[in-house]
Design an enzyme around this catalytic site. Structure first.
Site, PDB file in Angstrom:
ATOM      1  CD  GLU A  67      -2.795   1.429   2.297  1.00 56.63           C
ATOM      2  OE1 GLU A  67      -2.767   0.638   3.253  1.00 56.63           O
ATOM      3  OE2 GLU A  67      -3.637   2.333   2.185  1.00 56.63           O
ATOM      4  CG  ASP A  84      -3.488  -2.529   4.358  1.00 59.36           C
ATOM      5  OD1 ASP A  84      -2.773  -1.759   5.020  1.00 59.36           O
ATOM      6  OD2 ASP A  84      -4.673  -2.280   4.053  1.00 59.36           O
ATOM      7  CB  ILE A  86      -1.429  -0.315   9.819  1.00 54.36           C
ATOM      8  CG1 ILE A  86      -0.091  -0.562  10.553  1.00 54.36           C
ATOM      9  CG2 ILE A  86      -2.553  -0.048  10.840  1.00 54.36           C
ATOM     10  CD1 ILE A  86       0.351   0.590  11.458  1.00 54.36           C
ATOM     11  CG  ASP A  87      -7.312  -3.038   6.601  1.00 52.61           C
ATOM     12  OD1 ASP A  87      -7.385  -2.280   5.620  1.00 52.61           O
ATOM     13  OD2 ASP A  87      -8.306  -3.540   7.154  1.00 52.61           O
ATOM     14  CB  THR A  89      -4.249   3.863   8.980  1.00 54.93           C
ATOM     15  OG1 THR A  89      -3.407   2.847   8.443  1.00 54.93           O
ATOM     16  CG2 THR A  89      -3.387   5.039   9.381  1.00 54.93           C
ATOM     17  CG  ASP A 212      -8.281  -1.936   1.653  1.00 57.81           C
ATOM     18  OD1 ASP A 212      -7.409  -1.581   2.457  1.00 57.81           O
ATOM     19  OD2 ASP A 212      -8.798  -1.159   0.815  1.00 57.81           O
TER      20      ASP A 212
HETATM   21  C1  IPD Z   1      -9.161   1.074   5.335  1.00 60.49           C
HETATM   22  C2  IPD Z   1      -9.879   0.128   6.267  1.00 60.49           C
HETATM   23  C3  IPD Z   1     -11.318   0.566   6.459  1.00 60.49           C
HETATM   24  C4  IPD Z   1     -12.043   0.650   5.157  1.00 60.49           C
HETATM   25  C5  IPD Z   1     -11.295   1.530   4.187  1.00 60.49           C
HETATM   26  C6  IPD Z   1      -9.854   1.079   4.020  1.00 60.49           C
HETATM   27  P1  IPD Z   1      -6.523   1.557   5.689  1.00 60.49           P
HETATM   28  O1  IPD Z   1      -7.813   0.690   5.129  1.00 60.49           O
HETATM   29  O2  IPD Z   1      -9.890  -1.172   5.755  1.00 60.49           O
HETATM   30  O3  IPD Z   1     -12.059  -0.348   7.249  1.00 60.49           O
HETATM   31  O4  IPD Z   1     -13.336   1.165   5.388  1.00 60.49           O
HETATM   32  O5  IPD Z   1     -11.978   1.486   2.965  1.00 60.49           O
HETATM   33  O6  IPD Z   1      -9.184   1.943   3.158  1.00 60.49           O
HETATM   34  O7  IPD Z   1      -6.478   2.836   4.905  1.00 60.49           O
HETATM   35  O8  IPD Z   1      -6.744   1.759   7.122  1.00 60.49           O
HETATM   36  O9  IPD Z   1      -5.386   0.638   5.346  1.00 60.49           O
HETATM   37 CA    CA Z   2      -6.384  -1.026   4.124  1.00 63.48          CA
HETATM   38 CA    CA Z   3      -3.225   0.479   5.367  1.00 67.62          CA
END
Ligand code: IPD
Ligand code: CA
Ligand code: CA
Length: 267
Positions: A67, A84, A86-87, A89, A212
């Site tokens: 990412e 990813d 940190i999913d 963030t 994601d």
């Molecule tokens: C996000 C998370 C979130 C989702 C967003 C994503 P990130 O990823 O998964 O739950 O609603 O669409 O972008 O930006 O924290 O890696």
């Molecule tokens: Ca993510």
């Molecule tokens: Ca992320």
């Protein structure tokens, strides 16, 4: 164990430790804004670098899609790691302990191994193609909900694409009258893993990115779940529009909403 799964787990645990350290020392976290309501931190970047270093040590030729740092083509373009770091963030920045490291490895377009790891709860969701899905080593399966009645679903508001708010909330209202309740957790990777573990009955979201989805997707499928786009097809990696659950829940979600999405979201 599949050797690539071993490496994915090692990388996820190292990245998780970076995230925990930063989480416990919030003043060390530096935030930059990538787009509307879209953030990255120094911890995202450090965790990602460590994941890539761990993979590259074992597999110097593999291709990486991550990412924060993008595409790094290796001599072996057919084997790709999708990362990813940190999913979730936004949760991480707000000191909410619900985020995950997501790592998947694809060979010739097929995901072979996947890890979704929540370092704060020490929950490690894993899968290898054809070998089932596990949470901390124990087999998991999707729930046996028959339809939306009484189901608990997860979703996410279209916070990066607020032009879709009207259609999104119309669908949400409709589904809310049918299901038991909703959750919005803030980590799509964990949403998919929770569906895989039967903690949630279904999930839908607009506009996700491949990193994601890729890890949670294999874990979900290996737990008996299905994932489609809003038309019930396989274009979700491209569109980012995802419906997930056991086969009956996905069918009910698709049938219930098929006429409600605007044309441009119907894939
Ligand atoms: C996000 C998370 C979130 C989702 C967003 C994503 P990130 O990823 O998964 O739950 O609603 O669409 O972008 O930006 O924290 O890696
Ligand atoms: Ca993510
Ligand atoms: Ca992320």
């Amino acid at each position: 164990m599949h050797p690539m799964l071993n490496i994915a787990i090692r990388a996820a645990r190292k990245a998780g430790n970076v995230a925990i350290k930063a989480y416990e020392n919030p003043s060390s976290i530096e935030i930059d804004t990538k787009g509307a309501n879209d953030f990255a931190t120094n911890a995202d970047r450090a965790a990602e670098a460590l994941i890539i270093e761990t993979i590259k040590k074992a597999y110097p030729d593999h291709t990486i899609i991550a990412e924060e740092s993008g595409l790094a083509k290796g001599n072996d373009a057919e084997t790709q790691w999708i990362i990813d770091p940190i999913d979730g963030t936004t949760n991480f920045i707000k000191n909410i302990p619900h985020f995950a490291v997501s790592i998947a490895a694809r060979v010739k377009g097929k995901t072979e191994v996947a890890v979704v790891y929540n370092p704060m709860s020490n929950e490690l969701f894993t899968a290898a193609r054809g070998k089932g899905a596990q949470l901390n080593g124990y087999r998991i399966r999707v729930s046996n909900a028959k339809d939306l009645d009484g189901s608990v679903l997860a979703t996410a508001f279209p916070f990066k694409a607020k032009q879709h708010s009207d259609s999104y909330f119309a669908v949400l209202q409709k589904l809310f009258t049918r299901c038991g309740d909703f959750r919005r957790s803030g980590s799509a990777a964990l949403d998919l893993a929770y569906v895989a573990a039967g903690r949630l009955d279904g999930f839908f979201e607009i506009g996700l990115k491949p990193w994601d989805i890729a890890g949670g997707e294999l874990i979900l499928r290996e737990a008996g779940g299905v994932i489609t786009d809003f038309a019930g097809n396989n274009n979700y990696m491209v569109s980012g529009n995802v419906v997930a659950g056991n086969p009956r829940i996905v069918k009910d979600l698709l049938v219930s909403t098929q006429n409600d999405w605007p044309e441009k979201l119907r894939n």
